[in-house]
Design a protein around this motif. Structure first.
Motif, PDB file in Angstrom:
ATOM      1  N   SER A 109       1.061  -1.479   0.398  1.00 42.89           N
ATOM      2  CA  SER A 109       0.016   0.474   0.455  1.00 42.89           C
ATOM      3  C   SER A 109       0.541   0.960  -0.085  1.00 42.89           C
ATOM      4  CB  SER A 109      -1.020  -0.345   0.989  1.00 42.89           C
ATOM      5  OG  SER A 109       0.213  -0.034   2.304  1.00 42.89           O
ATOM      6  N   PRO A 110       0.225   2.200  -0.695  1.00 41.50           N
ATOM      7  CA  PRO A 110       0.974   3.476  -0.276  1.00 41.50           C
ATOM      8  C   PRO A 110       1.506   3.835   0.492  1.00 41.50           C
ATOM      9  CG  PRO A 110      -0.637   4.406  -1.692  1.00 41.50           C
ATOM     10  CD  PRO A 110      -0.980   2.448  -1.028  1.00 41.50           C
ATOM     11  N   HIS A 111       0.973   3.486   2.081  1.00 46.34           N
ATOM     12  CA  HIS A 111       1.858   3.841   3.610  1.00 46.34           C
ATOM     13  C   HIS A 111       2.822   2.952   4.188  1.00 46.34           C
ATOM     14  CE1 HIS A 111      -2.217   4.695   4.321  1.00 46.34           C
ATOM     15  NE2 HIS A 111      -1.603   5.064   5.069  1.00 46.34           N
ATOM     16  N   GLU A 112       2.710   1.478   3.621  1.00 45.40           N
ATOM     17  CA  GLU A 112       4.015   0.635   3.634  1.00 45.40           C
ATOM     18  C   GLU A 112       5.578   1.067   2.673  1.00 45.40           C
ATOM     19  OE1 GLU A 112       1.113  -3.384   4.396  1.00 45.40           O
ATOM     20  OE2 GLU A 112       1.790  -3.962   1.926  1.00 45.40           O
ATOM     21  N   GLN A 113       5.012   1.697   1.577  1.00 49.92           N
ATOM     22  CA  GLN A 113       6.324   2.238   0.825  1.00 49.92           C
ATOM     23  C   GLN A 113       7.094   2.944   1.683  1.00 49.92           C
ATOM     24  OE1 GLN A 113       5.080   3.000  -3.190  1.00 49.92           O
ATOM     25  NE2 GLN A 113       3.343   1.563  -3.152  1.00 49.92           N
ATOM     26  N   THR A 114       6.400   3.810   2.596  1.00 52.37           N
ATOM     27  CA  THR A 114       7.235   4.795   3.664  1.00 52.37           C
ATOM     28  C   THR A 114       7.874   4.422   4.311  1.00 52.37           C
ATOM     29  OG1 THR A 114       5.410   5.162   5.194  1.00 52.37           O
ATOM     30  CG2 THR A 114       5.970   6.333   2.810  1.00 52.37           C
TER      31      THR A 114
END
Length: 876
Positions: A272-277
């Motif tokens: 997810s976009p969160h997990e890429q941070t």
């Protein structure tokens, strides 16, 4: 095997030997009668020349037999006859030993399975849990980009992989069904050393971003969902309306407690976009140490890597560090102190049981003084008598041990069934709780210790007795000095241990009571909850579609009879301090501080449904949707910590959402709702509106005027009517879920088990004191008769007996209270809201035990006061 055959045919051989000797004697008599002697003269001369026939038989037997074995067998027969003549003593001793041994063996089985048995993986001692850590949370998950760097840069681990829990909607013939899954990096199972029993593991590169949709299934899923089909490999299963190819079936022995009862395992090939941070911590790492490298080496290397990454990415979190600990420690978690405490309690109960039986044996030894004296006078040596007592102790301990094993087996089954299914999934060691070699050796060791104690008690009694003492009648009127010293001391020890157990039970019980009555900040009564997962066609429609769908659910559920209010939340309260956030508060400068707070996404009616108190500002409304600026509500703890002395309403709270910095305006402050575990302090918490976050999985919270349990079936039917593809699971009442949390269950088990041990110990201790006092009275009958004949009043006799019991009780209480404070200090981490030296608990224990002891002593005192002086003196 010849010796065994000879052993079982000895009676026939003995008869043959006696017959042969008597034939020789008759032949001698016949020869003398042929010489002219009469029968009587011949028999007298023959016996004089032949010698003692019985002695000859005994010496002849010793040439071709084992006298020690024979005497032990005789001792066993004699012991069985003695125990049959005193069935009350035998049954009492065996039952008391069975309770003590059974409790200790049962708890040891849990300790063995959880703490001593290795994890069911290849070389488990080399498996490490590799994660972030902070002062607030020692076990902090990893961000995925950090994992990639750690995996690439470390040299201490031969492999490093991550996993995360997940949930999917499984498409079945009956509709959609929520299932538990695990997301893993490609080498996860190779790191554990687990191979599928059918098919294959994930291959290299299959966990790359955008890789194929594959899955491994658990043995349970293969058995119950796919009927053990041998052709299951290569078949496709629908998870969240996406086809996943089944690669293989995991072995039946495989379990991974940290992922619960996951049925499907998929590679991490989407993020997810969160997990890429680097600011979203959602994965837990496991690694395998290289040969000849220690955990400390890996810890030092990971810490250095973490510091290097913090310099490279300054906003990652300055107060985070690396943590490398054995995987077994993470598996056991909070269970270790509970199990060790229970084992200690069971051990104390075993001590009381053994002391109680030793007291019974000592009393019985006193009653057998004349028997022992007569046997000694007839030539029995002290060694021979000591062996007789040793055989008696061994036989009673063996009977108590066998009975204790049966008690342990029943107790193990009962305790295992008391653990809820969801909690048992995170305790795979429960499957290993059985009568294995370790528990059997432990049971034998405990039984042997009991045998030594029982034999030693009688032997010690024997060493102080003189033969003439048991043959004189006058000695019966005075209390034995040995009994005064040994018997009374045993009771003091017993009472002291009872105090320790009762104090521990009282403290744990009080802790459990306070745990269940901790201020929650809401009313959990008459609230039904159910977990809901939106179907794909809804959540892929965006936040607006999810908000519309959520409102439809709320309105339909509100129409059910008896429903007062309805709300939704990402996590129901009083469960865990998980799903956390690291916010900052503009315009204050931010330098990567790790401001950890609980994060919850809730619907407009949720906080009202909980009956949480609004302190300032307002709650969310339906107007707070994706078309409006972001808003947030915070709890009182967050306001006090980050806005001391300020009004936070109108201020900003910012975090990283989907890789971009997002600001939310604080519109309200709510009183503290206990979101975390019951035994944890209230954490700072931020609430965001579901209409703006668009969560596809949430818990429905329904307050009703009727019984919440009765609403659950109708609630599930209503949800399926809204959409047959809606995932509905985990139905229950909010109160039951709170009482069923791990913190509550562990405290409940500890309190109830130690309380049970304490109850049995109290009964045994009081019975032991009664036995000491009653026996003392019986031994002093003549003395009491003389006192009363000389004018002593009945009150004086009462005082004489009660003082003896009182001194024993006071001494036991004093020693026990001191020991209780020491033991409570050792288990203080298990206590909640109670000090180790809680005066009220200790005073209550002292009062209860003192009253019970005095009540037990009253019966012998009354018997002593009713002694008829004339009868007492005549009987002596």
């Amino acid at each position: 095997m010849n010796w065994l055959k000879q052993l079982f045919t000895r009676r026939r051989r003995y008869n043959q030997l006696s017959e042969s000797i008597r034939e020789h004697l008759e032949e001698k008599i016949a020869n003398l009668m042929d010489d002219g002697m009469s029968r009587d003269q011949a028999e007298s001369v023959a016996r004089r020349e032949f010698g003692n026939v019985t002695l000859i038989e005994e010496r002849s037997r010793e040439v071709w037999q084992w006298p020690t074995v024979e005497s032990i067998i005789a001792d066993l027969r004699y012991t069985l006859r003695q125990l049959c003549r005193a069935p009350g003593f035998a049954v009492t001793a065996i039952v008391v030993l069975a309770l003590g041994i059974g409790a200790s063996v049962a708890i040891f089985a849990f300790v063995d399975a959880a703490l001593l048995e290795p994890l069911p993986y290849a070389d488990p001692h080399r498996l490490m849990a590799v994660n972030e850590s902070s002062a607030e949370a020692p076990l902090w998950p990893l961000a995925y980009p950090d994992f990639v760097d750690w995996q690439r840069m470390n040299k201490s681990l031969s492999s490093l992989d991550v996993f995360a829990g997940a949930g999917y909607l499984l498409r079945t013939r009956d509709g959609a069904e929520p299932v538990t899954a695990g997301r893993v990096s490609g080498g996860f199972f190779r790191t554990l050393g687990v191979r599928p029993i059918l098919g294959r593991d994930f291959a290299a590169g299959e966990d790359r971003l955008g890789g194929p949709n594959l899955t491994l299934i658990s043995y349970g899923a293969w058995l119950h969902r796919f009927g053990e089909r041998k052709d299951i490999v290569g078949q496709t299963v629908s998870l969240d309306n996406t086809g996943y190819t089944i690669l293989g079936v995991l072995p039946p022995s495989f379990s991974f407690a940290l992922a619960g009862n996951a049925e499907f395992w998929v590679p991490i090939n989407t993020l997810s976009p969160h997990e890429q941070t680097r600011n979203f911590f959602n994965f837990f790492g496991i690694g395998r140490l290289r040969d000849r490298l220690s955990r400390q080496t890996a810890q030092a290397e990971m810490t250095a890597i973490e510091k290097q990454l913090q310099k490279q990415y300054p906003n990652q979190g300055r107060n985070l560090t690396a943590q490398v600990v054995p995987l077994a420690e993470v598996f056991v978690g909070n269970v270790r102190p509970i199990l060790l405490t229970l084992l200690g309690g069971a051990g104390l109960l075993l001590v009381i049981a053994c002391v109680n039986v030793a007291s019974l044996v000592l009393v019985r030894s006193e009653s057998r003084r004349r028997e022992v004296a007569v046997r000694g006078a007839l030539g029995a040596t002290r060694g021979r008598l000591a062996r007789q007592f040793a055989v008696e102790g061994l036989l009673m301990a063996a009977a108590g041990g066998l009975s204790g094993v049966l008690v342990a087996a029943a107790l193990m089954r009962r305790l295992s069934k008391l653990v809820p299914k969801d909690m048992a999934a995170r305790m795979p060691f429960l499957d290993g709780v059985n009568l294995n070699m370790h528990t059997e050796v432990f049971a034998c060791a405990v039984a042997l210790g009991a045998a030594l104690l029982l034999a030693g008690t009688s032997t010690a009694r024997l060493s102080f007795q003189k033969v003439r003492d048991g043959l004189t009648a006058g000695d019966r009127g005075a209390t034995s000095r040995l009994w005064q010293r040994l018997g009374a001391n045993l009771v003091v020890i017993e009472l002291a241990v009872v105090v320790v157990l009762m104090a521990g039970a009282g403290l744990l019980g009080k802790s459990f009571y306070r745990l269940l009555h901790v201020p929650l900040g809401f009313d959990p009564n008459q609230v039904a909850t159910v977990r809901v997962i939106a179907p794909e066609h809804v959540y892929k429609g965006g936040n607006a579609r999810m908000a519309e769908f959520s409102r439809e659910i709320v309105e339909r559920v509100k129409s059910l009879p008896g429903v007062e209010s309805v709300g939704m939340t990402s996590l129901i309260p009083a469960q865990c301090d998980c799903a956390t956030d690291r916010p900052h508060f503009p315009p204050r400068p931010y330098h990567g501080e790790h401001n950890e707070v609980d994060e919850r996404h809730v619907s407009p009616g949720y906080l009202s449904a909980l009956e949480a108190e609004l302190v300032r500002g307002r709650f969310f409304t339906d107007d707070d949707d994706g078309t409006k600026p972001g808003v947030a509500v915070i709890n009182d703890s967050l306001a006090r910590k980050f806005f001391p002395g300020e009004n936070p309403v109108g201020r900003k709270i910012a975090n990283d959402e989907g890789g971009r910095d997002t600001e939310w305006e604080i519109v309200g402050v709510v009183s503290d709702v206990h979101e975390g575990a019951l035994d944890a302090s209230v954490a700072p918490t931020e609430y965001f509106p579901l209409n703006q976050t668009g969560d596809s999985s949430f818990a429905l919270v329904v307050r009703t005027r009727q019984d919440a349990t009765a609403l659950l079936p109708e609630l599930a039917r209503m949800l399926h009517q809204i959409d047959p593809n809606l995932g509905v699971s985990d139905e229950g009442t909010l109160l039951a879920k709170i009482e069923g949390t791990q913190a509550a269950l562990l405290h409940r088990f500890a309190a109830w088990l130690i309380g049970g041990f304490a109850g049995v110990a109290l009964v045994l201790g009081v019975v032991g004191l009664y036995g000491v006092t009653a026996y003392s009275v019986s031994q002093r009958t003549r003395e009491i008769g003389v006192r009363m004949a000389l004018g002593a009043q009945r009150n004086a006799v009462y005082g004489l007996v009660m003082r003896q019991a009182g001194w024993l009780t006071v001494t036991g209480l004093a020693l026990g209270l001191a020991g209780a404070v020491g033991v409570a200090t050792l288990i203080r981490k298990m206590l909640f809201g109670v000090a180790a030296w809680d005066a009220a608990t200790l005073a209550t224990v002292a009062a209860v035990l003192g009253a019970a002891a005095m009540a037990a002593s009253f019966v012998p005192a009354k018997r002593a006061a009713s002694v008829d002086p004339v009868e007492a003196l005549r009987s002596e």
